[in-house]
Design a protein around this motif. Sequence first.
Motif, PDB file in Angstrom:
ATOM      1  N   ALA A  34      42.254  37.886  34.603  1.00  0.00           N
ATOM      2  CA  ALA A  34      41.784  36.850  35.506  1.00  0.00           C
ATOM      3  C   ALA A  34      42.717  37.230  36.835  1.00  0.00           C
ATOM      4  O   ALA A  34      43.496  37.841  36.793  1.00  0.00           O
ATOM      5  CB  ALA A  34      42.011  35.247  35.101  1.00  0.00           C
ATOM      6  N   TRP A  35      41.818  36.438  37.871  1.00  0.00           N
ATOM      7  CA  TRP A  35      42.615  36.589  39.469  1.00  0.00           C
ATOM      8  C   TRP A  35      42.698  34.818  39.662  1.00  0.00           C
ATOM      9  O   TRP A  35      41.666  34.163  39.351  1.00  0.00           O
ATOM     10  CB  TRP A  35      41.892  37.438  40.335  1.00  0.00           C
ATOM     11  N   TYR A  36      43.961  34.709  40.123  1.00  0.00           N
ATOM     12  CA  TYR A  36      43.963  33.382  40.756  1.00  0.00           C
ATOM     13  C   TYR A  36      44.812  33.238  42.112  1.00  0.00           C
ATOM     14  O   TYR A  36      44.828  34.358  42.590  1.00  0.00           O
ATOM     15  CB  TYR A  36      45.434  32.752  39.898  1.00  0.00           C
ATOM     16  N   ARG A  37      44.418  32.652  42.646  1.00  0.00           N
ATOM     17  CA  ARG A  37      45.045  32.149  44.283  1.00  0.00           C
ATOM     18  C   ARG A  37      45.806  30.971  44.393  1.00  0.00           C
ATOM     19  O   ARG A  37      45.488  29.996  43.950  1.00  0.00           O
ATOM     20  CB  ARG A  37      43.931  32.563  45.266  1.00  0.00           C
ATOM     21  N   GLN A  38      46.392  31.228  45.587  1.00  0.00           N
ATOM     22  CA  GLN A  38      47.522  29.954  45.776  1.00  0.00           C
ATOM     23  C   GLN A  38      47.331  29.788  47.372  1.00  0.00           C
ATOM     24  O   GLN A  38      48.191  30.731  47.800  1.00  0.00           O
ATOM     25  CB  GLN A  38      48.756  29.788  45.187  1.00  0.00           C
ATOM     26  N   ALA A  39      46.694  28.902  48.041  1.00  0.00           N
ATOM     27  CA  ALA A  39      47.005  28.766  49.602  1.00  0.00           C
ATOM     28  C   ALA A  39      48.121  27.657  49.755  1.00  0.00           C
ATOM     29  O   ALA A  39      48.541  27.009  49.059  1.00  0.00           O
ATOM     30  CB  ALA A  39      45.692  28.365  49.977  1.00  0.00           C
ATOM     31  N   PRO A  40      48.889  27.913  50.940  1.00  0.00           N
ATOM     32  CA  PRO A  40      50.004  27.111  51.280  1.00  0.00           C
ATOM     33  C   PRO A  40      49.498  25.625  51.158  1.00  0.00           C
ATOM     34  O   PRO A  40      48.477  25.289  51.493  1.00  0.00           O
ATOM     35  CB  PRO A  40      49.929  27.624  52.867  1.00  0.00           C
ATOM     36  N   GLY A  41      50.325  25.054  50.397  1.00  0.00           N
ATOM     37  CA  GLY A  41      50.347  23.575  50.441  1.00  0.00           C
ATOM     38  C   GLY A  41      49.215  23.180  49.115  1.00  0.00           C
ATOM     39  O   GLY A  41      48.995  21.859  48.857  1.00  0.00           O
ATOM     40  N   LYS A  42      48.913  24.209  48.349  1.00  0.00           N
ATOM     41  CA  LYS A  42      47.725  23.874  47.502  1.00  0.00           C
ATOM     42  C   LYS A  42      48.094  24.357  46.170  1.00  0.00           C
ATOM     43  O   LYS A  42      48.943  25.450  45.935  1.00  0.00           O
ATOM     44  CB  LYS A  42      46.376  24.564  47.862  1.00  0.00           C
ATOM     45  N   GLU A  43      47.554  24.082  45.150  1.00  0.00           N
ATOM     46  CA  GLU A  43      47.878  24.458  43.791  1.00  0.00           C
ATOM     47  C   GLU A  43      47.292  25.588  43.557  1.00  0.00           C
ATOM     48  O   GLU A  43      46.054  26.116  44.199  1.00  0.00           O
ATOM     49  CB  GLU A  43      47.462  23.423  42.484  1.00  0.00           C
ATOM     50  N   ARG A  44      47.847  26.427  42.469  1.00  0.00           N
ATOM     51  CA  ARG A  44      47.210  27.614  42.271  1.00  0.00           C
ATOM     52  C   ARG A  44      45.889  27.369  41.658  1.00  0.00           C
ATOM     53  O   ARG A  44      45.850  26.487  40.427  1.00  0.00           O
ATOM     54  CB  ARG A  44      48.173  28.608  41.256  1.00  0.00           C
ATOM     55  N   MET A  81      36.503  41.677  46.812  1.00  0.00           N
ATOM     56  CA  MET A  81      36.003  40.566  47.772  1.00  0.00           C
ATOM     57  C   MET A  81      35.384  41.024  49.187  1.00  0.00           C
ATOM     58  O   MET A  81      35.805  41.733  49.772  1.00  0.00           O
ATOM     59  CB  MET A  81      37.451  40.030  48.376  1.00  0.00           C
ATOM     60  N   ASN A  82      34.137  40.285  49.060  1.00  0.00           N
ATOM     61  CA  ASN A  82      33.359  40.714  50.212  1.00  0.00           C
ATOM     62  C   ASN A  82      32.905  39.604  50.831  1.00  0.00           C
ATOM     63  O   ASN A  82      33.046  38.283  50.548  1.00  0.00           O
ATOM     64  CB  ASN A  82      31.888  41.233  49.692  1.00  0.00           C
ATOM     65  N   SER A  83      32.582  39.623  52.113  1.00  0.00           N
ATOM     66  CA  SER A  83      32.289  38.375  52.927  1.00  0.00           C
ATOM     67  C   SER A  83      33.289  37.392  52.957  1.00  0.00           C
ATOM     68  O   SER A  83      33.146  36.513  52.855  1.00  0.00           O
ATOM     69  CB  SER A  83      30.855  37.938  52.560  1.00  0.00           C
ATOM     70  N   LEU A  84      34.611  37.986  53.178  1.00  0.00           N
ATOM     71  CA  LEU A  84      35.672  37.014  53.308  1.00  0.00           C
ATOM     72  C   LEU A  84      35.496  35.872  54.284  1.00  0.00           C
ATOM     73  O   LEU A  84      35.074  36.244  55.343  1.00  0.00           O
ATOM     74  CB  LEU A  84      37.000  37.887  53.464  1.00  0.00           C
ATOM     75  N   LYS A  85      36.182  34.809  53.705  1.00  0.00           N
ATOM     76  CA  LYS A  85      36.159  33.651  54.913  1.00  0.00           C
ATOM     77  C   LYS A  85      37.761  33.197  55.371  1.00  0.00           C
ATOM     78  O   LYS A  85      38.566  33.551  54.196  1.00  0.00           O
ATOM     79  CB  LYS A  85      35.250  32.509  54.261  1.00  0.00           C
ATOM     80  N   PRO A  86      37.889  32.690  56.322  1.00  0.00           N
ATOM     81  CA  PRO A  86      39.301  32.244  56.533  1.00  0.00           C
ATOM     82  C   PRO A  86      39.773  31.452  55.395  1.00  0.00           C
ATOM     83  O   PRO A  86      41.166  31.401  55.161  1.00  0.00           O
ATOM     84  CB  PRO A  86      39.332  31.435  57.845  1.00  0.00           C
ATOM     85  N   GLU A  87      38.774  30.773  54.667  1.00  0.00           N
ATOM     86  CA  GLU A  87      39.333  29.930  53.550  1.00  0.00           C
ATOM     87  C   GLU A  87      39.814  30.482  52.366  1.00  0.00           C
ATOM     88  O   GLU A  87      40.358  30.022  51.464  1.00  0.00           O
ATOM     89  CB  GLU A  87      38.381  28.719  53.317  1.00  0.00           C
ATOM     90  N   ASP A  88      39.561  31.850  52.304  1.00  0.00           N
ATOM     91  CA  ASP A  88      40.157  32.674  51.062  1.00  0.00           C
ATOM     92  C   ASP A  88      41.490  33.038  51.335  1.00  0.00           C
ATOM     93  O   ASP A  88      42.015  33.806  50.488  1.00  0.00           O
ATOM     94  CB  ASP A  88      39.156  34.014  51.080  1.00  0.00           C
ATOM     95  N   THR A  89      42.082  32.780  52.392  1.00  0.00           N
ATOM     96  CA  THR A  89      43.335  33.293  52.814  1.00  0.00           C
ATOM     97  C   THR A  89      44.375  32.236  51.673  1.00  0.00           C
ATOM     98  O   THR A  89      44.127  31.328  51.653  1.00  0.00           O
ATOM     99  CB  THR A  89      43.885  32.633  54.205  1.00  0.00           C
ATOM    100  N   ALA A  90      45.360  33.295  51.003  1.00  0.00           N
ATOM    101  CA  ALA A  90      45.691  32.920  50.028  1.00  0.00           C
ATOM    102  C   ALA A  90      46.618  34.085  49.405  1.00  0.00           C
ATOM    103  O   ALA A  90      46.537  35.211  49.755  1.00  0.00           O
ATOM    104  CB  ALA A  90      45.203  32.330  48.919  1.00  0.00           C
ATOM    105  N   VAL A  91      47.813  33.503  48.582  1.00  0.00           N
ATOM    106  CA  VAL A  91      48.510  34.850  47.872  1.00  0.00           C
ATOM    107  C   VAL A  91      47.439  34.973  46.558  1.00  0.00           C
ATOM    108  O   VAL A  91      47.257  33.768  45.829  1.00  0.00           O
ATOM    109  CB  VAL A  91      49.753  34.236  47.496  1.00  0.00           C
ATOM    110  N   TYR A  92      47.338  36.027  46.164  1.00  0.00           N
ATOM    111  CA  TYR A  92      46.236  36.129  44.895  1.00  0.00           C
ATOM    112  C   TYR A  92      47.111  36.832  43.944  1.00  0.00           C
ATOM    113  O   TYR A  92      48.041  37.873  43.955  1.00  0.00           O
ATOM    114  CB  TYR A  92      45.157  37.167  45.210  1.00  0.00           C
ATOM    115  N   TYR A  93      46.883  36.157  42.386  1.00  0.00           N
ATOM    116  CA  TYR A  93      47.648  36.729  41.363  1.00  0.00           C
ATOM    117  C   TYR A  93      46.830  37.131  40.529  1.00  0.00           C
ATOM    118  O   TYR A  93      45.921  36.345  40.091  1.00  0.00           O
ATOM    119  CB  TYR A  93      48.638  35.447  40.934  1.00  0.00           C
ATOM    120  N   CYS A  94      47.115  38.283  39.787  1.00  0.00           N
ATOM    121  CA  CYS A  94      46.580  38.678  38.468  1.00  0.00           C
ATOM    122  C   CYS A  94      47.144  38.150  37.474  1.00  0.00           C
ATOM    123  O   CYS A  94      48.538  37.957  37.290  1.00  0.00           O
ATOM    124  CB  CYS A  94      46.386  40.304  38.515  1.00  0.00           C
ATOM    125  N   ALA A  95      46.392  38.130  36.200  1.00  0.00           N
ATOM    126  CA  ALA A  95      47.083  37.417  34.962  1.00  0.00           C
ATOM    127  C   ALA A  95      46.230  37.917  33.839  1.00  0.00           C
ATOM    128  O   ALA A  95      44.972  38.266  33.821  1.00  0.00           O
ATOM    129  CB  ALA A  95      46.890  36.063  35.056  1.00  0.00           C
TER     130      ALA A  95
END
Length: 114
Positions: A34-44, A81-95
């Motif tokens: 899996a891939w997860y992401r965590q944006a500033p101030g938000k949960e993973r 990841m294609n057609s990236l948007k500003p809201e995709d900004t985050a730290v991405y984690y693989c699991a």
Amino acid sequence: VQLQAYGGGLVQAGGSLRLSCAASRSIFSVDAVAWYRQAPGKERGLVADIVGHGSATYAASVVGRFTISKDNAKNMVYLQMNSLKPEDTAVYYCAVVVAEQHYWGQGTQVTVSS
């Protein structure tokens, strides 16, 4: 299981990135990748996963734009990841999930500028 994620960076909106995750052992028989992401101030949160040998599933916000895949021979997991948007900004984690336990990579930063 040790995981090393890489491929993040700074990209303009509409651009593409490919994240890679190298596993220290075979991923052929793991419960899930899996891939997860965590944006500033938000949960993973879950971005995409492949359970067993089944199909991929995606968060609603990335459907049609992101593609998860894995290469069992190379012990690699990818996130295109294609057609990236500003809201995709985050730290991405693989699991990787083995016997219901999650193993995490160190995270890679993705920043999408508008």
